[in-house]
Scaffold this active site. Sequence first.
Site, PDB file in Angstrom:
ATOM      1  N   ASN A 172       0.762  -1.292   0.074  1.00 36.14           N
ATOM      2  CA  ASN A 172       0.038  -0.022  -0.047  1.00 36.14           C
ATOM      3  C   ASN A 172       0.617   1.388   0.050  1.00 36.14           C
ATOM      4  O   ASN A 172       0.199   2.130  -0.432  1.00 36.14           O
ATOM      5  CB  ASN A 172      -1.051  -0.013   1.279  1.00 36.14           C
ATOM      6  CG  ASN A 172      -1.838  -1.203   1.338  1.00 36.14           C
ATOM      7  OD1 ASN A 172      -2.554  -1.280   0.408  1.00 36.14           O
ATOM      8  ND2 ASN A 172      -1.780  -1.815   2.030  1.00 36.14           N
ATOM      9  N   TYR A 173       2.018   1.309   0.506  1.00 40.85           N
ATOM     10  CA  TYR A 173       2.794   2.564   0.608  1.00 40.85           C
ATOM     11  C   TYR A 173       4.202   2.715  -0.141  1.00 40.85           C
ATOM     12  O   TYR A 173       4.283   3.922  -0.515  1.00 40.85           O
ATOM     13  CB  TYR A 173       3.090   2.668   2.210  1.00 40.85           C
ATOM     14  CG  TYR A 173       1.902   2.860   3.104  1.00 40.85           C
ATOM     15  CD1 TYR A 173       1.189   4.252   3.060  1.00 40.85           C
ATOM     16  CD2 TYR A 173       1.262   1.897   3.849  1.00 40.85           C
ATOM     17  CE1 TYR A 173       0.191   4.607   3.892  1.00 40.85           C
ATOM     18  CE2 TYR A 173       0.349   2.035   4.589  1.00 40.85           C
ATOM     19  CZ  TYR A 173      -0.178   3.470   4.582  1.00 40.85           C
ATOM     20  OH  TYR A 173      -1.256   3.433   5.407  1.00 40.85           O
ATOM     21  N   ILE A 174       4.655   1.828  -0.534  1.00 39.46           N
ATOM     22  CA  ILE A 174       5.785   1.749  -1.113  1.00 39.46           C
ATOM     23  C   ILE A 174       5.608   1.706  -2.786  1.00 39.46           C
ATOM     24  O   ILE A 174       4.958   0.945  -3.249  1.00 39.46           O
ATOM     25  CB  ILE A 174       6.995   0.746  -1.025  1.00 39.46           C
ATOM     26  CG1 ILE A 174       7.386   1.010   0.446  1.00 39.46           C
ATOM     27  CG2 ILE A 174       8.088   1.049  -1.903  1.00 39.46           C
ATOM     28  CD1 ILE A 174       8.216  -0.438   0.952  1.00 39.46           C
TER      29      ILE A 174
END
Length: 774
Positions: A731-733
């Site tokens: 979800n974030y990188i």
Amino acid sequence: MSVTKKQAVTLTDKKNGSKKRTRKHSLSIVDDEVINLNKKVKGKVNVKNSKLLLKNDIPLKKIEPDLKSTLAKQEDGDNELQSSQLSFTTNKSENSTKSKKISSAIKKDEETSETQVTNEYEEGESDDYKWWEADLEDDTEKWQTLVHNGVLFPPEYEALPNSVNLIYDGKPIKLPIQAEEVAGFFGAMINTDHAKNPVFQANFFRDFQLVLKESGGVLEPSGLKITDFNKCNFEPIFDYYESKREEKKQLSRAEKKALKDEKEKLEEPYKFCYLNGRKEQVGNFRVEPPSLFRGRGQHPKTGSLKRRVFPEDIILNLDKNAKVPELPVGHKWGEVKHDNTVQWLAMWKENIFNSFKYVRFAANSSLKGISDYKKFEKARELKNHIEKIRKDYNEKLHSKVTFERQIAVATYLIDVFALRAGGEKGEDEADTVGCCSLRYEHISLTPPNNVTFDFLGKDSIRFFQEVTVDKQVFKSLKLFKKAPKKSGDQLFDRLDPSILNKHLQNYMPGLTAKVFRTYNASKTMQDQLDGMNVELEQPIQEKILQYNAANREVAILCNHQRSVGKNHEASVQKAGDKIEELVWQKIRFKRALLQLNPGLKESDGKHFKDVWDLTKEKELEIIKRVSERDLLKFKRKFDNENEKKKEINEELLPETQLEEWMKKVNDQQNDYIKEVENDGKLSDEFMEKNNKEDKLREKIQKLEQRIVNANLQLKDKEDNSQVSLGTSKINYIDPRLSVVFCKRFNVPIEKIFTKTLRDKFKWAIESVDDDWRF
DNA sequence: GGCCAGACTTAGTACAGGAACC
DNA sequence: GGTTCCTGTACTAAGTCTGGCC
């Protein structure tokens, strides 16, 4: 106008205006029609003015008549499948009647079989479609055509055998089937932590009593009232479900495969849908089965009954011309919508919070991919504003206006410690907080400027950090905690996420608290990548370790945790023992090499330095451990084989067989001990078997590699025991960073992304070069 | 402007099944 | 070939955020 299943689409290259035949489209297309598609510049998609209706999507009005005729007859099996899954439990007697009705409805349907999504289209066709090479425009309309087969309902409840009952006050009782099902939900899980939680028990019991009342009360003994949870004994139910579980485990390979095939056949019609004529995967096409709600943390509603969902509860969303999926006679869909501004295919209202559950596209779908891409692009855009934002909040930390100061501190916390926005929570939810909902008791201040955060965040995961903050932030926090504020009071009493987000949008359209987490996570990964010291010729395992270390930095920033597995400690111990044993084996082979060629000690001394690394005591300890394990192994083998022989009435292995195996282990152990006693001198028998220098060298080299790998794995295991790397990776990188890592350091992408992630991030894998930066 | 329904993303956990090991 | 261990995926809970309504 003719219809073809696959037809090449002519694309116009915007740069030079030339027409190229670049790929095949997956659905019927009007003869010779030229569909303009703005070719993307490598690695870039035009998001501004983005329109999710992509230019190479097939306009509904053009394909509609053909689509209807092309969406051909369903394959024979499909209707039968529907009949097996579309039965909805009400009570025992109704069940059989309903099933009959359903079967007849389906039979009838078979005669005129026509459906929405057929198998006529070959699987994998959507693989050809690359939305990231198209021009994205306005995104208010998500699709023009949407065709799907509805949802897969969970199987109906299967009643317990007559001999299996709930025991109340020491006596077996007969329950109406609806109540029995609920008792079964609890009974099947009495060995879990949930079932031991008094809140869970109370909520379950309340709902169980309610269902019992609704269904007419206890059947036998008639009129019995169930009023005391502590008088309920669920063990017979538990034992029954355990035996079923065990039975399933014991199935032969062929039986398991048959079950799997059956399941797949059942699911097949629901797995895919057609979005703008393209085959796309559906994500959660299964309706959630009834169960007891398992809330996380101290959830006030945990244990409540999540009721069965019926077709009447479901709202379908598909295009106006799509055929509404069939239902058995007597059932109808709750509603059929044609809303192309949303990305869901079906939804229903669940009974615990009255909130909605949605059936959506899978993560590898174009719509999800576009959303993901936009999310990361938005985070990248923050790069252009972050300096000003930081400058502003640092200035406003000094503001005399409390509101401004609270905004400044909150933005600081979100930016520096990656806190979530922290919306208000209700009475019927777990008491978890984020930035705006932090309370007095969640932070402690220690001069000159140390702050301890201690609170439960999303999913009741503890956020505990002792940090040093900016002096002015410290001063402000002290001010926000000043009397008369006390425990239970809001720290940021002038803020909530909508106020904060509104403020953030002054800097950048679409900027919200959430974007900071994505930005800081990806920025951290980019910094880690920049600082990596990876040699191209390094073993891949080591490169992955470095990637994981970088991934871990991000996960720690985002506070992504996981519970330490029950076997973690034992597994670390075992891995350590294994390494010790490998080292011991390597040393023995090195000693053998020296025994074979004593001159090596002089000529190649440094390669034999480790030959005496283990003390005699350590060696004896390893020998004891290895022998004990072998003895246990043979004992188990003996028991297992005899068990099998017993089953097929074959003659059992004699005790002497076990004795023979054990003697072998003991002899081996004695040989090892002798070696230690003889200062490492290998036996003649061993040397006879290992009398070639090159073979010994090969064995040593293999063991050395295994030791390196085992050490790396152990380190990774220990470092990752409490940190969950997956969430940040998913979800974030920005996935393009992972692709850059792989390209730059020559690591196969399969080592970093699983198959599912490769599908989800296909857009990233296919669109960046190794010099791309977040 | 506040509220909240609605729609979406983010999250940890359970468990199946496949790889590794013996 | 059997067992153990670990990984990947499915599941669904729990967040965030938007936008419409009053």
